[in-house]
Design a protein around this motif. Structure first.
Motif, PDB file in Angstrom:
ATOM      1  N   ASP A  16       0.600  -1.109  -0.263  1.00 56.27           N
ATOM      2  CA  ASP A  16       0.163   0.084  -0.205  1.00 56.27           C
ATOM      3  C   ASP A  16       0.775   0.670   0.218  1.00 56.27           C
ATOM      4  OD1 ASP A  16      -2.569  -1.041  -0.108  1.00 56.27           O
ATOM      5  OD2 ASP A  16      -1.296  -1.764   2.077  1.00 56.27           O
ATOM      6  N   ARG A  17       0.836   2.158  -1.286  1.00 56.78           N
ATOM      7  CA  ARG A  17       1.627   3.175  -1.635  1.00 56.78           C
ATOM      8  C   ARG A  17       0.285   4.336  -1.028  1.00 56.78           C
ATOM      9  NH1 ARG A  17       5.883   0.772  -0.399  1.00 56.78           N
ATOM     10  NH2 ARG A  17       6.867   2.871  -0.748  1.00 56.78           N
ATOM     11  N   CYS A  18       1.357   5.446  -0.750  1.00 56.22           N
ATOM     12  CA  CYS A  18       0.861   6.952  -0.015  1.00 56.22           C
ATOM     13  C   CYS A  18       0.518   7.385  -1.664  1.00 56.22           C
ATOM     14  CB  CYS A  18       1.951   8.166   0.201  1.00 56.22           C
ATOM     15  SG  CYS A  18       1.014   9.872   0.460  1.00 56.22           S
ATOM     16  N   ASP A  19      -1.004   8.325  -1.883  1.00 54.12           N
ATOM     17  CA  ASP A  19      -1.041   8.683  -2.972  1.00 54.12           C
ATOM     18  C   ASP A  19      -0.541  10.379  -2.860  1.00 54.12           C
ATOM     19  OD1 ASP A  19      -3.097   6.689  -3.698  1.00 54.12           O
ATOM     20  OD2 ASP A  19      -4.724   7.453  -1.902  1.00 54.12           O
ATOM     21  N   ARG A  20       0.155  10.531  -2.651  1.00 56.79           N
ATOM     22  CA  ARG A  20       1.358  11.538  -2.953  1.00 56.79           C
ATOM     23  C   ARG A  20       2.456  12.024  -3.164  1.00 56.79           C
ATOM     24  NH1 ARG A  20      -1.660  16.606  -2.582  1.00 56.79           N
ATOM     25  NH2 ARG A  20       0.684  17.149  -1.995  1.00 56.79           N
ATOM     26  N   VAL A  29      -7.889   6.433   4.218  1.00 56.17           N
ATOM     27  CA  VAL A  29      -9.621   7.211   4.736  1.00 56.17           C
ATOM     28  C   VAL A  29     -10.168   7.276   3.467  1.00 56.17           C
ATOM     29  CG1 VAL A  29      -9.987   9.266   4.917  1.00 56.17           C
ATOM     30  CG2 VAL A  29      -7.440   8.940   5.201  1.00 56.17           C
ATOM     31  N   GLN A  30     -11.289   6.626   3.781  1.00 52.11           N
ATOM     32  CA  GLN A  30     -12.721   6.486   2.703  1.00 52.11           C
ATOM     33  C   GLN A  30     -13.504   7.589   3.664  1.00 52.11           C
ATOM     34  OE1 GLN A  30     -13.921   2.952   3.950  1.00 52.11           O
ATOM     35  NE2 GLN A  30     -12.383   1.805   2.649  1.00 52.11           N
ATOM     36  N   PHE A  39      -2.075   7.799   2.774  1.00 55.52           N
ATOM     37  CA  PHE A  39      -1.205   8.422   3.208  1.00 55.52           C
ATOM     38  C   PHE A  39       0.261   7.905   3.848  1.00 55.52           C
ATOM     39  CE2 PHE A  39      -4.613  11.185   2.058  1.00 55.52           C
ATOM     40  CZ  PHE A  39      -4.333  11.957   1.059  1.00 55.52           C
ATOM     41  N   CYS A  40       1.127   8.702   3.554  1.00 54.72           N
ATOM     42  CA  CYS A  40       2.147   8.327   4.540  1.00 54.72           C
ATOM     43  C   CYS A  40       2.414   8.616   5.309  1.00 54.72           C
ATOM     44  CB  CYS A  40       3.653   8.718   3.877  1.00 54.72           C
ATOM     45  SG  CYS A  40       3.826  10.275   3.829  1.00 54.72           S
ATOM     46  N   ALA A  41       3.438   8.107   6.701  1.00 56.62           N
ATOM     47  CA  ALA A  41       2.709   9.156   8.077  1.00 56.62           C
ATOM     48  C   ALA A  41       3.155  10.637   7.870  1.00 56.62           C
ATOM     49  CB  ALA A  41       3.593   8.326   9.071  1.00 56.62           C
ATOM     50  N   HIS A  42       4.060  11.207   6.988  1.00 54.91           N
ATOM     51  CA  HIS A  42       4.193  12.789   6.802  1.00 54.91           C
ATOM     52  C   HIS A  42       3.490  13.508   5.949  1.00 54.91           C
ATOM     53  CE1 HIS A  42       6.046  16.078   4.951  1.00 54.91           C
ATOM     54  NE2 HIS A  42       5.710  15.639   3.767  1.00 54.91           N
TER      55      HIS A  42
END
Length: 77
Positions: A16-20, A29-30, A39-42
């Motif tokens: 699972d990878r950050c969309d940003r 987030v749904q 999202f990543c933690a950042h």
């Protein structure tokens, strides 16, 4: 006829990878309007408050980053 789907409670994985930015995702987030964002933690910290306003479901695993790994004792023969 419409069918409601339950929020995904599946744990996030390294796939699972950050969309940003493409880093490993620790937040799912749904959205109330439909759709899902990862999202990543950042980026979760950067956008967290606004995301909570529009989220129908908020699955946060950023605490995994502070967990200390378990180290197995050396095998003694």
């Amino acid at each position: 006829m419409s069918t409601a789907t339950a929020p995904s409670a599946t744990p996030l994985t390294a796939v699972d990878r950050c969309d940003r930015c493409g880093a490993q995702a620790y937040l799912r987030v749904q959205l109330q309007a439909g759709g899902e964002l990862l999202f990543c933690a950042h980026h979760a910290r950067e956008h967290g408050e606004k995301l909570r306003e529009i989220a129908a479901y908020f699955h946060d695993e950023t605490d995994k980053l502070s967990d200390k790994p378990t180290i197995a004792p050396d095998d003694v023969h």
